[in-house]
Design a protein around this motif. Structure first.
Motif, PDB file in Angstrom:
ATOM      1  N   GLY A 259       0.809  -1.212   0.000  1.00 33.68           N
ATOM      2  CA  GLY A 259       0.000   0.000   0.000  1.00 33.68           C
ATOM      3  C   GLY A 259       0.839   1.256   0.000  1.00 33.68           C
ATOM      4  O   GLY A 259       2.075   1.209  -0.034  1.00 33.68           O
ATOM      5  N   PRO A 260       0.171   2.420   0.033  1.00 30.32           N
ATOM      6  CA  PRO A 260       0.900   3.699  -0.009  1.00 30.32           C
ATOM      7  C   PRO A 260       1.923   3.852   1.104  1.00 30.32           C
ATOM      8  O   PRO A 260       2.953   4.508   0.914  1.00 30.32           O
ATOM      9  N   LEU A 261       1.662   3.280   2.267  1.00 27.26           N
ATOM     10  CA  LEU A 261       2.611   3.381   3.369  1.00 27.26           C
ATOM     11  C   LEU A 261       3.944   2.736   3.005  1.00 27.26           C
ATOM     12  O   LEU A 261       5.002   3.180   3.442  1.00 27.26           O
ATOM     13  N   TYR A 262       3.895   1.708   2.182  1.00 30.61           N
ATOM     14  CA  TYR A 262       5.103   0.998   1.780  1.00 30.61           C
ATOM     15  C   TYR A 262       5.724   1.594   0.521  1.00 30.61           C
ATOM     16  O   TYR A 262       6.908   1.382   0.260  1.00 30.61           O
ATOM     17  N   ASP A 263       4.925   2.302  -0.263  1.00 23.21           N
ATOM     18  CA  ASP A 263       5.413   2.855  -1.528  1.00 23.21           C
ATOM     19  C   ASP A 263       5.882   4.298  -1.414  1.00 23.21           C
ATOM     20  O   ASP A 263       6.307   4.878  -2.409  1.00 23.21           O
ATOM     21  N   GLY A 264       5.739   4.899  -0.234  1.00 22.01           N
ATOM     22  CA  GLY A 264       6.306   6.226  -0.021  1.00 22.01           C
ATOM     23  C   GLY A 264       5.435   7.384  -0.424  1.00 22.01           C
ATOM     24  O   GLY A 264       5.916   8.519  -0.458  1.00 22.01           O
ATOM     25  N   PHE A 265       4.147   7.176  -0.718  1.00 13.42           N
ATOM     26  CA  PHE A 265       3.283   8.328  -0.989  1.00 13.42           C
ATOM     27  C   PHE A 265       1.989   8.215  -0.211  1.00 13.42           C
ATOM     28  O   PHE A 265       0.889   8.368  -0.730  1.00 13.42           O
ATOM     29  N   HIS A 266       2.133   7.966   1.080  1.00 13.39           N
ATOM     30  CA  HIS A 266       0.981   7.906   1.974  1.00 13.39           C
ATOM     31  C   HIS A 266       0.563   9.321   2.358  1.00 13.39           C
ATOM     32  O   HIS A 266       1.402  10.209   2.506  1.00 13.39           O
ATOM     33  N   ALA A 267      -0.729   9.511   2.533  1.00  8.33           N
ATOM     34  CA  ALA A 267      -1.282  10.810   2.931  1.00  8.33           C
ATOM     35  C   ALA A 267      -1.617  10.769   4.414  1.00  8.33           C
ATOM     36  O   ALA A 267      -2.772  10.653   4.800  1.00  8.33           O
ATOM     37  N   GLY A 268      -0.619  10.826   5.249  1.00  9.89           N
ATOM     38  CA  GLY A 268      -0.845  10.758   6.689  1.00  9.89           C
ATOM     39  C   GLY A 268      -1.037   9.322   7.135  1.00  9.89           C
ATOM     40  O   GLY A 268      -0.793   8.356   6.401  1.00  9.89           O
ATOM     41  N   THR A 269      -1.501   9.149   8.348  1.00 14.28           N
ATOM     42  CA  THR A 269      -1.710   7.815   8.902  1.00 14.28           C
ATOM     43  C   THR A 269      -3.097   7.269   8.593  1.00 14.28           C
ATOM     44  O   THR A 269      -3.469   6.201   9.079  1.00 14.28           O
ATOM     45  N   THR A 270      -3.882   8.004   7.795  1.00 16.12           N
ATOM     46  CA  THR A 270      -5.247   7.557   7.487  1.00 16.12           C
ATOM     47  C   THR A 270      -5.275   6.539   6.357  1.00 16.12           C
ATOM     48  O   THR A 270      -6.303   5.899   6.143  1.00 16.12           O
ATOM     49  N   ASP A 271      -4.191   6.397   5.603  1.00 17.00           N
ATOM     50  CA  ASP A 271      -4.158   5.443   4.506  1.00 17.00           C
ATOM     51  C   ASP A 271      -4.195   4.018   5.036  1.00 17.00           C
ATOM     52  O   ASP A 271      -3.531   3.682   6.017  1.00 17.00           O
ATOM     53  N   ARG A 272      -4.950   3.188   4.356  1.00 18.02           N
ATOM     54  CA  ARG A 272      -5.052   1.799   4.767  1.00 18.02           C
ATOM     55  C   ARG A 272      -3.829   1.004   4.307  1.00 18.02           C
ATOM     56  O   ARG A 272      -3.266   1.268   3.245  1.00 18.02           O
ATOM     57  N   VAL A 273      -3.467   0.036   5.102  1.00 16.81           N
ATOM     58  CA  VAL A 273      -2.471  -0.937   4.697  1.00 16.81           C
ATOM     59  C   VAL A 273      -3.196  -2.067   3.984  1.00 16.81           C
ATOM     60  O   VAL A 273      -4.204  -2.584   4.487  1.00 16.81           O
ATOM     61  N   ARG A 274      -2.730  -2.437   2.819  1.00 16.74           N
ATOM     62  CA  ARG A 274      -3.317  -3.532   2.047  1.00 16.74           C
ATOM     63  C   ARG A 274      -2.655  -4.837   2.478  1.00 16.74           C
ATOM     64  O   ARG A 274      -1.437  -4.977   2.399  1.00 16.74           O
ATOM     65  N   LEU A 275      -3.462  -5.790   2.892  1.00 14.99           N
ATOM     66  CA  LEU A 275      -2.948  -7.100   3.283  1.00 14.99           C
ATOM     67  C   LEU A 275      -3.541  -8.141   2.332  1.00 14.99           C
ATOM     68  O   LEU A 275      -4.707  -8.535   2.454  1.00 14.99           O
ATOM     69  N   LEU A 276      -2.747  -8.555   1.353  1.00 17.34           N
ATOM     70  CA  LEU A 276      -3.217  -9.490   0.343  1.00 17.34           C
ATOM     71  C   LEU A 276      -3.205 -10.916   0.878  1.00 17.34           C
ATOM     72  O   LEU A 276      -2.210 -11.362   1.473  1.00 17.34           O
ATOM     73  N   VAL A 277      -4.316 -11.622   0.645  1.00 13.47           N
ATOM     74  CA  VAL A 277      -4.429 -13.043   0.986  1.00 13.47           C
ATOM     75  C   VAL A 277      -4.547 -13.788  -0.339  1.00 13.47           C
ATOM     76  O   VAL A 277      -5.645 -13.942  -0.890  1.00 13.47           O
ATOM     77  N   PRO A 278      -3.429 -14.273  -0.907  1.00 16.41           N
ATOM     78  CA  PRO A 278      -3.472 -14.880  -2.248  1.00 16.41           C
ATOM     79  C   PRO A 278      -4.093 -16.277  -2.230  1.00 16.41           C
ATOM     80  O   PRO A 278      -3.856 -17.073  -1.322  1.00 16.41           O
ATOM     81  N   LEU A 279      -4.896 -16.540  -3.257  1.00 12.41           N
ATOM     82  CA  LEU A 279      -5.424 -17.877  -3.508  1.00 12.41           C
ATOM     83  C   LEU A 279      -4.572 -18.489  -4.616  1.00 12.41           C
ATOM     84  O   LEU A 279      -4.560 -18.004  -5.740  1.00 12.41           O
ATOM     85  N   VAL A 280      -3.844 -19.530  -4.301  1.00  9.39           N
ATOM     86  CA  VAL A 280      -2.977 -20.167  -5.287  1.00  9.39           C
ATOM     87  C   VAL A 280      -3.808 -21.170  -6.082  1.00  9.39           C
ATOM     88  O   VAL A 280      -4.225 -22.208  -5.560  1.00  9.39           O
ATOM     89  N   LEU A 281      -4.067 -20.851  -7.346  1.00 13.36           N
ATOM     90  CA  LEU A 281      -4.872 -21.713  -8.215  1.00 13.36           C
ATOM     91  C   LEU A 281      -3.962 -22.583  -9.084  1.00 13.36           C
ATOM     92  O   LEU A 281      -2.861 -22.172  -9.473  1.00 13.36           O
ATOM     93  N   GLU A 282      -4.440 -23.759  -9.412  1.00 15.86           N
ATOM     94  CA  GLU A 282      -3.651 -24.709 -10.177  1.00 15.86           C
ATOM     95  C   GLU A 282      -3.540 -24.269 -11.640  1.00 15.86           C
ATOM     96  O   GLU A 282      -4.507 -23.792 -12.237  1.00 15.86           O
ATOM     97  N   GLU A 283      -2.373 -24.454 -12.197  1.00 19.55           N
ATOM     98  CA  GLU A 283      -2.167 -24.134 -13.601  1.00 19.55           C
ATOM     99  C   GLU A 283      -2.964 -25.102 -14.469  1.00 19.55           C
ATOM    100  O   GLU A 283      -2.996 -26.314 -14.237  1.00 19.55           O
ATOM    101  N   GLY A 284      -3.633 -24.550 -15.470  1.00 20.20           N
ATOM    102  CA  GLY A 284      -4.365 -25.361 -16.422  1.00 20.20           C
ATOM    103  C   GLY A 284      -5.788 -25.679 -16.030  1.00 20.20           C
ATOM    104  O   GLY A 284      -6.554 -26.201 -16.869  1.00 20.20           O
ATOM    105  N   LEU A 285      -6.173 -25.398 -14.780  1.00 19.76           N
ATOM    106  CA  LEU A 285      -7.546 -25.706 -14.361  1.00 19.76           C
ATOM    107  C   LEU A 285      -8.444 -24.479 -14.332  1.00 19.76           C
ATOM    108  O   LEU A 285      -9.658 -24.626 -14.128  1.00 19.76           O
ATOM    109  N   TRP A 286      -7.876 -23.312 -14.544  1.00 14.67           N
ATOM    110  CA  TRP A 286      -8.660 -22.084 -14.415  1.00 14.67           C
ATOM    111  C   TRP A 286      -8.338 -21.152 -15.585  1.00 14.67           C
ATOM    112  O   TRP A 286      -7.221 -21.117 -16.090  1.00 14.67           O
ATOM    113  N   ASN A 287      -9.345 -20.389 -15.956  1.00 12.60           N
ATOM    114  CA  ASN A 287      -9.198 -19.454 -17.064  1.00 12.60           C
ATOM    115  C   ASN A 287      -9.918 -18.160 -16.715  1.00 12.60           C
ATOM    116  O   ASN A 287     -10.957 -18.168 -16.049  1.00 12.60           O
ATOM    117  N   LEU A 288      -9.356 -17.039 -17.160  1.00 11.03           N
ATOM    118  CA  LEU A 288      -9.953 -15.729 -16.890  1.00 11.03           C
ATOM    119  C   LEU A 288     -10.810 -15.292 -18.079  1.00 11.03           C
ATOM    120  O   LEU A 288     -10.379 -15.369 -19.234  1.00 11.03           O
TER     121      LEU A 288
END
Length: 460
Positions: free
Chosen positions: A186-215
């Motif tokens: 998030g912005p706090l980690y990228d150096g362009f946060h607007a004060g302490t009100t910016d949210r921290v993004r916490l990604l929870v990745p879903l690891v999907l199997e190759e070849g079984l899913w399509n976008l």
């Protein structure tokens, strides 16, 4: 007897009249003309009440008692109805040096012939400080948007520790679901946060199997939404349902973001032992149950922090296109929203490094300004980032000295977009970022910005 009463009434009127005159004369000196007027209304009304209460009542007066008292109370209520007279600065004066009134010095009486009158002392007042808009902008940045480095370090540490605790919980609670490593960003980690009100993004990745899913693009689904993508299960003839642990979250052959979002929401709200985690980390962690997003409110003795927990799809396609589970409505409820933040932040960083510009600094100022305004609060970072990206590739001068000019240009660009109710996405022009706002919200935001352009200092 009647003559004596009339004489006593005249004496009382003279005393009260002298008192009223004395009060009003001194009120003009202390309260000014406006304050003296209000005090005069109150004093005269009270005087009439006293007169009517203490005067001898004859037959004619007794008949009109009710009407007279009612009129007196109406006069007293003028105090509530009469607004306080306060000096107001016209909008144009905010960008002009304040002109102070010249003090009136009474002229000294002429002395005897051959003597000169003593000069009256002239009060000295400091020269009014007139700041340019650029200077006011930099002062706002210094006073309201500068976060101590110690607070940034502490916020990152808390977010990282909470990520480790949540990751351990997910692996214990859902051992069959291959969640990836949780990564704060998030912005706090990228150096362009607007004060302490910016949210921290916490990604929870879903690891999907190759070849079984399509976008599948959202415009090719029944939702016809260009912001979204569908995650479709494939190869069912060779890998039937049940071959993937994610198959139990399928709705109509597609991986449902809504079902997964509800699963994680229930876990965060009722299963995770946040009091124990907060006690271990020296803070208070609570899930925000009022929000449709998955938010964690973190309170530390030195700062407050909001963490947005985001379910993300990774590894389903060769293209680097992160997708988020988001609380969408209608037919798009099971689709996945394309995450624009990584591309936006990377593009801004590349532009700034190309000419040592201040685009990210402008974005920080716009975010801080909108967060503190009741109407502009509906503009999120994504809206403002798109404006800065468009302006960042059009304008040539991005030195610090041009920051004020770029700020006003960004406001004008926003007003123009709101008038057309259209803000195309920089990376996908088919997406209108204002499409999620109501018509009333667009009108309120546009009016606030248009008014602020007359005196932009009011935004601070």
């Amino acid at each position: 007897m009647a003559e004596f009463s009339q004489k006593r009434g005249r004496q009382r009127d003279e005393v009260l009249g002298s008192t009223v005159d004395f009060l009003l004369a001194n009120a003009r000196l202390v309260l000014g003309v406006g304050g003296a007027a209000v005090l005069g209304i109150a004093t005269l009304a009270v005087k009439r009440l006293i007169d009517r209460a203490t005067s001898p009542r004859d037959e004619d007066d007794a008949k009109g008692d009710t009407t007279s008292l009612e009129e007196s109370w109406k006069e007293l209520t003028l105090l509530k109805a009469t607004p306080r007279l306060q000096p107001r600065t016209p909008p144009a004066a905010l960008s002009q040096p304040a002109s102070l009134p010249t003090p009136v010095v009474p002229s000294a009486p002429e002395g005897p012939s051959g003597t000169e009158p003593h000069p009256s002392p002239q009060p000295s007042s400091p020269a009014p400080l007139c700041l340019t808009f650029q200077e006011k902008l930099l002062a706002f940045e210094r006073d309201h948007m500068t976060v101590p480095e110690a607070h940034v370090t502490l916020a990152k540490q808390l977010a990282g520790d909470i990520a480790l605790e949540l990751q351990a919980y997910l692996r214990n609670k859902f051992p069959d679901l291959p969640f990836g490593a949780l990564v704060p960003s998030g912005p706090l980690y990228d150096g362009f946060h607007a004060g302490t009100t910016d949210r921290v993004r916490l990604l929870v990745p879903l690891v999907l199997e190759e070849g079984l899913w399509n976008l599948v693009p959202g415009v090719d689904t029944v939702a016809r939404d260009p912001r979204c993508w569908a995650v479709r299960r494939t190869q069912l003839e060779f890998h039937p349902r049940g071959s993937s642990p994610w198959d139990r979250f399928l709705v109509g052959g597609y991986l449902s973001s809504r079902v997964l979002l509800e699963l994680l929401r229930k876990a965060l709200a009722s299963s995770v032992n946040w009091p124990a985690i907060g006690s271990l980390l020296g803070c208070l962690v609570r899930p925000s149950v009022a929000s449709e997003e998955l938010l964690l409110d973190v309170q530390h003795e030195r700062l407050e922090l909001t963490i947005a927990v985001l379910l993300a799809v990774t590894g389903a396609d060769a293209e680097d296109r992160p997708l988020l589970a988001w609380p969408l409505e209608g037919l798009a409820g099971n689709l996945w929203l394309q995450d624009l933040y990584p591309a936006e932040s990377a593009r801004l960083r590349a532009l700034d490094e190309g000419d040592a510009g201040t685009r990210r600094r402008l974005l920080r100022l716009l975010c801080g300004m909108c967060h503190g305004h009741p109407a502009l609060r509906r503009l999120d970072r994504s809206h403002l980032t798109q404006v800065v990206l468009r302006l960042g590739e059009e304008a040539a001068d991005w030195a610090e000295a041009a920051l004020g000019e770029r700020f006003l240009q960004a406001l004008e660009s926003l007003v123009d977009s709101l008038e057309r109710a259209s803000l195309p996405c920089h990376f996908n022009p088919a997406v209108n970022l204002l499409g999620s706002l109501r018509e009333e919200d667009i009108d309120d935001i546009g009016y606030a910005l248009y008014s602020s352009l007359q005196a932009p200092e009011w935004l601070f």
